[in-house]
Design an enzyme around this catalytic site. Structure first.
Site, PDB file in Angstrom:
ATOM      1  N   HIS A  25       0.827  -1.208   0.000  1.00 35.29           N
ATOM      2  CA  HIS A  25       0.000   0.000   0.000  1.00 35.29           C
ATOM      3  C   HIS A  25       0.862   1.260   0.000  1.00 35.29           C
ATOM      4  O   HIS A  25       0.545   2.241  -0.661  1.00 35.29           O
ATOM      5  CB  HIS A  25      -0.906   0.012   1.238  1.00 35.29           C
ATOM      6  CG  HIS A  25      -1.904  -1.102   1.259  1.00 35.29           C
ATOM      7  ND1 HIS A  25      -3.236  -0.910   0.974  1.00 35.29           N
ATOM      8  CD2 HIS A  25      -1.760  -2.424   1.517  1.00 35.29           C
ATOM      9  CE1 HIS A  25      -3.878  -2.072   1.055  1.00 35.29           C
ATOM     10  NE2 HIS A  25      -2.992  -2.994   1.393  1.00 35.29           N
TER      11      HIS A  25
ATOM     12  N   ASP B 224      -5.679   5.674   2.153  1.00 34.24           N
ATOM     13  CA  ASP B 224      -5.884   4.284   1.766  1.00 34.24           C
ATOM     14  C   ASP B 224      -7.323   3.856   2.046  1.00 34.24           C
ATOM     15  O   ASP B 224      -7.963   4.333   2.987  1.00 34.24           O
ATOM     16  CB  ASP B 224      -4.905   3.393   2.544  1.00 34.24           C
ATOM     17  CG  ASP B 224      -4.888   1.965   2.039  1.00 34.24           C
ATOM     18  OD1 ASP B 224      -5.770   1.172   2.446  1.00 34.24           O
ATOM     19  OD2 ASP B 224      -4.011   1.635   1.220  1.00 34.24           O
TER      20      ASP B 224
END
Length: 478
Positions: free
Chosen positions: A20, A119
């Site tokens: 990520h 995110d």
């Protein structure tokens, strides 16, 4: 570049895991290259990882917020989730992530950026940004294909209409006829009581995304046009494709992620001695970690296939003196000159981009999959968890740029069991013969389209421009 972009300021909050963090930091670098001020928010122990990746970018700042380890009973210094983090700690990481909201809101209040990119798993971010009238963008670290599959299965629950885990079903309301079994679904989509908590989380993720300003996707339109359109026009999500971000700042390929476990020059020197498209790269991402018996099967398959290879192994990376019982006796001597084992972290993009590499055995994490596409490398798919089985379907059935290792089931982040014979067969299939040539031709064509997408006037270049212009207009009218 329009001078008004210099007035824009975007906050980035990456999730604390390599898969990520790396692409989101690269997105921050990408927007900074367009004259936008970018600020990456992370925890103190993750600053070195971010700093080495953005070392040449002067328009990127770093702010830190304390990671609440003690509050969720995580060991001090445990601020990052990777293959060495025990799986039972995952719920604690999720709890810790929710506790980042208050300190993040303090930063939003103090700096009041024009946009907040967070995110997807920071589900509270949309609400936090709304408190300060700041547009929140969701970063989704997977393909349009997987996003559509996840949402269609969440909405229609086709897995509940089959009588066993091995019976196939078709994903409803989907551009292509894609068949799956229950055991090929991420744990979030299964029907067991164990997954109820995670299923609720993904409902919250979906709701947060729907209420956000929009979604950033690390992909390019020419790769999956039907699914980019489906996501936006049928599922009704506002989204921008801006990838592949791994192609941006090519001169810093070796600085992505951790410090490499092999010297860049040593790796390149070994590859330079090989013919074009003659080497297979074998790597399973930052989370997958196999047991001894599976590592041994991989070794035997690599040896039997006779292909040249680079194999990245995490086993023993924390204890260099650990006896490697998984390694067949005399293996390294027998493959000397033909195979290279990297124990630990590898400069993956650097390796994939080398002309000697012609095949990639991958777990189908989206970063790795897209990096393989961007490098024009044929793939052998070995998914293990999460949405990786969806990405495998995209690679093997829609794009036809790779081959599957055969029937597999989703066993979680430790991966799935594969025999040496299956690996040997797939290796030869992807590297030798007419089928191998056809697959290679297709993936190299996509690699060229990926490069064109990022050039001025290309699909990803234009989508990023459109996003920046929309954010600039939104900021003016606040």
């Amino acid at each position: 570049m329009c001078s008004e972009n210099s007035q824009l300021h975007i906050f980035f909050l990456p999730n604390l895991a390599h898969g990520h963090m790396i692409p989101m930091v690269e997105i921050a670098k990408l927007v900074a290259s367009r004259g936008v001020m970018a600020t990456i928010v992370t925890t103190p122990l993750n600053v070195p990882l971010v700093s080495r990746t953005i070392s040449t970018c002067t328009k990127i700042n770093i702010l830190t917020i304390k990671f609440p380890s003690a509050e969720v009973d995580l060991p001090e210094g445990c601020e990052f989730f990777d293959s060495n983090t025990p799986l039972h700690m995952m719920p604690r990481f999720m709890k810790a992530s929710s506790l980042l909201q208050d300190p993040l809101e303090q930063l939003l209040s103090a700096y009041h950026p024009d946009c907040f990119v967070a995110d997807a798993f920071f589900t509270w971010a949309t609400t936090a940004a709304a408190k300060f009238n700041i547009p929140r963008l969701v970063f989704q670290g997977t393909s349009f294909f997987a996003l559509c599959a996840l949402e269609c299965i969440r909405l229609y629950e086709p897995q509940k209409n089959v009588s066993s885990d091995s019976e196939t079903f078709v994903i409803p309301n989907f551009p292509d006829e894609i068949k799956l079994t229950r055991m090929q679904l991420p744990v979030i989509a299964r029907t067991s009581q164990d997954s109820e908590f995670i299923a609720k989380l993904f409902k919250v993720v979906s709701d947060s995304e729907e209420m956000s300003f929009g979604v950033l996707v690390n992909s390019f339109y020419e790769l999956e046009p039907a699914y980019a359109d489906h996501y936006r026009k049928v599922l009704g999500r506002k989204a921008w494709h801006i990838g592949p971000v791994s192609l941006y700042n090519n001169e810093e390929k070796a600085k992505r992620g951790n410090e490499s476990s092999i010297a860049e020059n040593d790796c390149l020197k070994w590859l330079d001695s090989k013919k074009p498209d003659s080497v297979v790269y074998v790597c399973f991402g930052s989370l997958t970690k196999f047991n001894d018996s599976q590592l041994r099967e991989i070794a035997l398959g690599l040896e039997a296939a006779g292909q040249q290879f680079i194999w990245v192994v995490k086993k023993g990376e924390n204890n260099k003196e650990e006896k490697e019982e998984w390694l067949p006796e005399g293996f390294e001597k027998r493959i000397e000159g033909r195979g290279l084992i990297i124990r630990g972290w590898a400069p993956q993009v650097l390796i994939l981009d080398h002309e000697a590499v012609g095949g990639f055995v991958t777990h189908c994490g989206w970063n790795s999959t897209l990096e393989g596409v961007a490098a024009g490398v044929s793939m052998i798919t070995w998914p293990g968890a999460f949405e990786q089985f969806y990405n495998e379907k995209l690679v093997t059935e829609v794009l036809k740029i790779g081959v599957s290792l055969g029937d597999k089931t989703c066993d979680g982040p430790l991966g799935v069991s594969i025999t040496s014979e299956a690996l040997e067969k797939a290796l030869n299939r992807i590297m030798v013969g007419d089928e191998a040539m056809e697959i290679r031709s297709r993936v190299k064509a996509f690699a060229e389209k990926a490069r064109q997408a990022l050039k001025e006037g290309g699909s990803s270049y234009s989508d990023l421009n459109a996003l920046i212009e929309e954010l600039a207009a939104t900021s003016k009218h606040k």
